[in-house]
Design a protein around this motif. Structure first.
Motif, PDB file in Angstrom:
ATOM      1  N   PHE A 101      85.792  52.041  36.762  1.00  0.00           N
ATOM      2  CA  PHE A 101      86.018  50.616  36.960  1.00  0.00           C
ATOM      3  C   PHE A 101      87.396  50.250  36.408  1.00  0.00           C
ATOM      4  O   PHE A 101      87.885  50.887  35.471  1.00  0.00           O
ATOM      5  CB  PHE A 101      84.941  49.791  36.246  1.00  0.00           C
ATOM      6  N   ASN A 102      88.020  49.223  36.985  1.00  0.00           N
ATOM      7  CA  ASN A 102      89.341  48.821  36.502  1.00  0.00           C
ATOM      8  C   ASN A 102      89.260  47.536  35.682  1.00  0.00           C
ATOM      9  O   ASN A 102      88.187  46.941  35.526  1.00  0.00           O
ATOM     10  CB  ASN A 102      90.336  48.681  37.660  1.00  0.00           C
ATOM     11  N   ASP A 103      90.387  47.100  35.152  1.00  0.00           N
ATOM     12  CA  ASP A 103      90.393  45.924  34.270  1.00  0.00           C
ATOM     13  C   ASP A 103      89.872  44.678  34.983  1.00  0.00           C
ATOM     14  O   ASP A 103      89.173  43.857  34.370  1.00  0.00           O
ATOM     15  CB  ASP A 103      91.805  45.663  33.755  1.00  0.00           C
ATOM     16  N   ASN A 104      90.208  44.520  36.269  1.00  0.00           N
ATOM     17  CA  ASN A 104      89.734  43.354  37.005  1.00  0.00           C
ATOM     18  C   ASN A 104      88.212  43.389  37.168  1.00  0.00           C
ATOM     19  O   ASN A 104      87.537  42.356  37.039  1.00  0.00           O
ATOM     20  CB  ASN A 104      90.408  43.278  38.374  1.00  0.00           C
ATOM     21  N   ASP A 105      87.667  44.576  37.445  1.00  0.00           N
ATOM     22  CA  ASP A 105      86.210  44.723  37.535  1.00  0.00           C
ATOM     23  C   ASP A 105      85.538  44.311  36.227  1.00  0.00           C
ATOM     24  O   ASP A 105      84.489  43.661  36.228  1.00  0.00           O
ATOM     25  CB  ASP A 105      85.828  46.178  37.831  1.00  0.00           C
ATOM     26  N   ILE A 106      86.143  44.702  35.126  1.00  0.00           N
ATOM     27  CA  ILE A 106      85.557  44.433  33.816  1.00  0.00           C
ATOM     28  C   ILE A 106      85.652  42.946  33.492  1.00  0.00           C
ATOM     29  O   ILE A 106      84.712  42.360  32.929  1.00  0.00           O
ATOM     30  CB  ILE A 106      86.219  45.318  32.742  1.00  0.00           C
ATOM     31  N   ARG A 107      86.760  42.301  33.864  1.00  0.00           N
ATOM     32  CA  ARG A 107      86.847  40.846  33.702  1.00  0.00           C
ATOM     33  C   ARG A 107      85.780  40.149  34.541  1.00  0.00           C
ATOM     34  O   ARG A 107      85.168  39.166  34.108  1.00  0.00           O
ATOM     35  CB  ARG A 107      88.241  40.343  34.084  1.00  0.00           C
ATOM     36  N   ASN A 108      85.566  40.658  35.763  1.00  0.00           N
ATOM     37  CA  ASN A 108      84.493  40.107  36.603  1.00  0.00           C
ATOM     38  C   ASN A 108      83.160  40.174  35.867  1.00  0.00           C
ATOM     39  O   ASN A 108      82.401  39.202  35.825  1.00  0.00           O
ATOM     40  CB  ASN A 108      84.386  40.883  37.911  1.00  0.00           C
ATOM     41  N   PHE A 109      82.871  41.320  35.296  1.00  0.00           N
ATOM     42  CA  PHE A 109      81.599  41.545  34.606  1.00  0.00           C
ATOM     43  C   PHE A 109      81.450  40.644  33.389  1.00  0.00           C
ATOM     44  O   PHE A 109      80.397  40.024  33.180  1.00  0.00           O
ATOM     45  CB  PHE A 109      81.497  43.017  34.194  1.00  0.00           C
ATOM     46  N   TYR A 110      82.486  40.536  32.592  1.00  0.00           N
ATOM     47  CA  TYR A 110      82.368  39.805  31.327  1.00  0.00           C
ATOM     48  C   TYR A 110      82.351  38.291  31.496  1.00  0.00           C
ATOM     49  O   TYR A 110      81.668  37.599  30.752  1.00  0.00           O
ATOM     50  CB  TYR A 110      83.488  40.206  30.377  1.00  0.00           C
ATOM     51  N   HIS A 111      83.129  37.766  32.451  1.00  0.00           N
ATOM     52  CA  HIS A 111      83.121  36.306  32.558  1.00  0.00           C
ATOM     53  C   HIS A 111      83.473  35.732  33.930  1.00  0.00           C
ATOM     54  O   HIS A 111      82.964  34.675  34.291  1.00  0.00           O
ATOM     55  CB  HIS A 111      84.054  35.685  31.507  1.00  0.00           C
ATOM     56  N   ALA A 112      84.332  36.384  34.702  1.00  0.00           N
ATOM     57  CA  ALA A 112      84.855  35.744  35.916  1.00  0.00           C
ATOM     58  C   ALA A 112      83.760  35.466  36.941  1.00  0.00           C
ATOM     59  O   ALA A 112      83.761  34.411  37.592  1.00  0.00           O
ATOM     60  CB  ALA A 112      85.955  36.615  36.539  1.00  0.00           C
ATOM     61  N   ASN A 113      82.820  36.388  37.094  1.00  0.00           N
ATOM     62  CA  ASN A 113      81.738  36.170  38.061  1.00  0.00           C
ATOM     63  C   ASN A 113      80.853  35.002  37.653  1.00  0.00           C
ATOM     64  O   ASN A 113      80.474  34.165  38.488  1.00  0.00           O
ATOM     65  CB  ASN A 113      80.901  37.441  38.213  1.00  0.00           C
TER      66      ASN A 113
END
Length: 351
Positions: free
Chosen positions: A326-338
């Motif tokens: 997974f990349n940094d954007n995926d991880i941001r999605n997981f933690y808060h963006a989604n």
């Protein structure tokens, strides 16, 4: 380690824990030394000081009431025998959240997009704040659908109709369809803009609910039945139905929801990634994954995946995701963006 500005946790039973005497304002270390209740409720993980000291900046705080018949499931504690008792206990909890927000300068109650954006501005400027959105887990405290407006006026913004079965629908371990009263509740939720949380709904009532309700829908704390074959988890078909609604599914950090019982071992972060990866494979993207720890929801530190020990260890999940491609954007999605995407949509009606 990935650069994660903040974390959203979509399921914490803060009000429930407060209702049986756990002091939300007392840090965990002090609480564990003072009160030996871990054998009943699990070794405590969540408090306001510990949340503020962690990367968690927004949570869904639930109102949870325990049916008397299910006391053995999560240990002794307050329980209810009828709708009036559930209503009294639920009202205590929603008033508790409002009191916390009034009395604590570090807490923001989030009821609309204006308040959400103001909270995000504060935390992006580095202010140490916790935002709380209020949900009901198990709609038992709502005596009749026509009183939902009273709850909304006090800040309720999400409802998970089920925990076990109830007057509204079937739930975990107690199958059943959406009842006529449940159809009425969903219609009122639709009218008022209350977000639907399908976690804990029995499979029959899950599909009934998606037919009856077209508003913003989430699964705040559910894992994959493909890996853990129980009715508490979401089947692949259920996940696909949610994906059609551009929803988010909060992955639960609880050993028993991550590793099959017959494996006879503790869960690890690799098991967490298995569930996240399965959802992403079904979706073809990373827009449907989120975090819904359910910590202090009848279990505690003794039952979370290794090597996690506290809220401050949550960034380790992101590190494990990086190891698995997974990349940094995926991880941001997981933690808060989604979560922010669906919350902004769900709160729009309350501006």
């Amino acid at each position: 380690m990935p650069d994660i500005p903040f974390i959203i946790d979509s399921h914490l039973d803060i009000g429930w824990n407060a209702s049986f005497g756990r002091d939300f304002y007392e840090e965990i270390k002090s609480s564990r030394e003072r009160v030996n209740d871990g054998a009943i409720y699990g070794e405590r993980l969540v408090s306001l000081p510990d949340l503020l000291d962690s990367p968690v900046r927004l949570v869904i705080g639930t109102i949870f009431t325990l049916p008397k018949r299910a006391i053995s499931v999560v240990g002794e504690g307050h329980s209810f025998s009828n709708a009036e008792e559930a209503h009294t206990q639920g009202m205590w909890q929603i008033d508790f959240y409002n009191r916390v927000a009034r009395e604590q300068p570090h807490v923001n109650l989030i009821r609309n997009r204006i308040e959400l954006n103001a909270h995000l501005k504060e935390i992006n400027e580095g202010t140490q704040k916790l935002g709380i959105m209020i949900s009901i887990e198990g709609a038992d405290p709502i005596r009749q659908p026509d009183e939902l407006q009273q709850w909304v006026d006090k800040g309720l913004r999400l409802i998970g109709p089920a925990w076990k079965s109830n007057r509204y629908c079937g739930g975990t371990g107690e199958p059943g369809t959406l009842t006529p009263l449940g159809v009425e509740l969903l219609a009122e939720m639709q009218r008022l803009g209350v977000i639907l949380d399908v976690s804990h709904m029995a499979e029959e009532s899950f599909y009934n609910a998606l037919d009856a309700y077209s508003g913003v829908t989430i699964a705040s704390h559910s894992n994959c039945r493909h890996i853990i074959n129980t009715d508490r988890q979401l089947s692949d078909d259920m996940i696909r139905c949610l994906l059609e609604r551009d929803t988010v599914i909060g992955v639960v950090l609880y050993d028993s929801f991550l590793v099959a019982k017959e494996e006879g071992r503790k869960a690890t972060l690799e098991d967490v990634v298995r569930h996240i990866s399965h959802i992403c494979e079904l979706a073809g993207h990373t827009r449907a994954i989120g975090l819904g720890t359910d910590w202090d929801g009848g279990f505690g530190a003794e039952s979370i995946p290794e090597p996690l020990k506290s809220l401050n260890d949550l960034p380790l999940v992101g590190e494990e995701l990086l190891k698995h491609g997974f990349n940094d954007n995926d991880i941001r999605n997981f933690y808060h963006a989604n979560w922010l995407r669906v919350f902004e949509k769900g709160l729009a009606q309350f501006d």
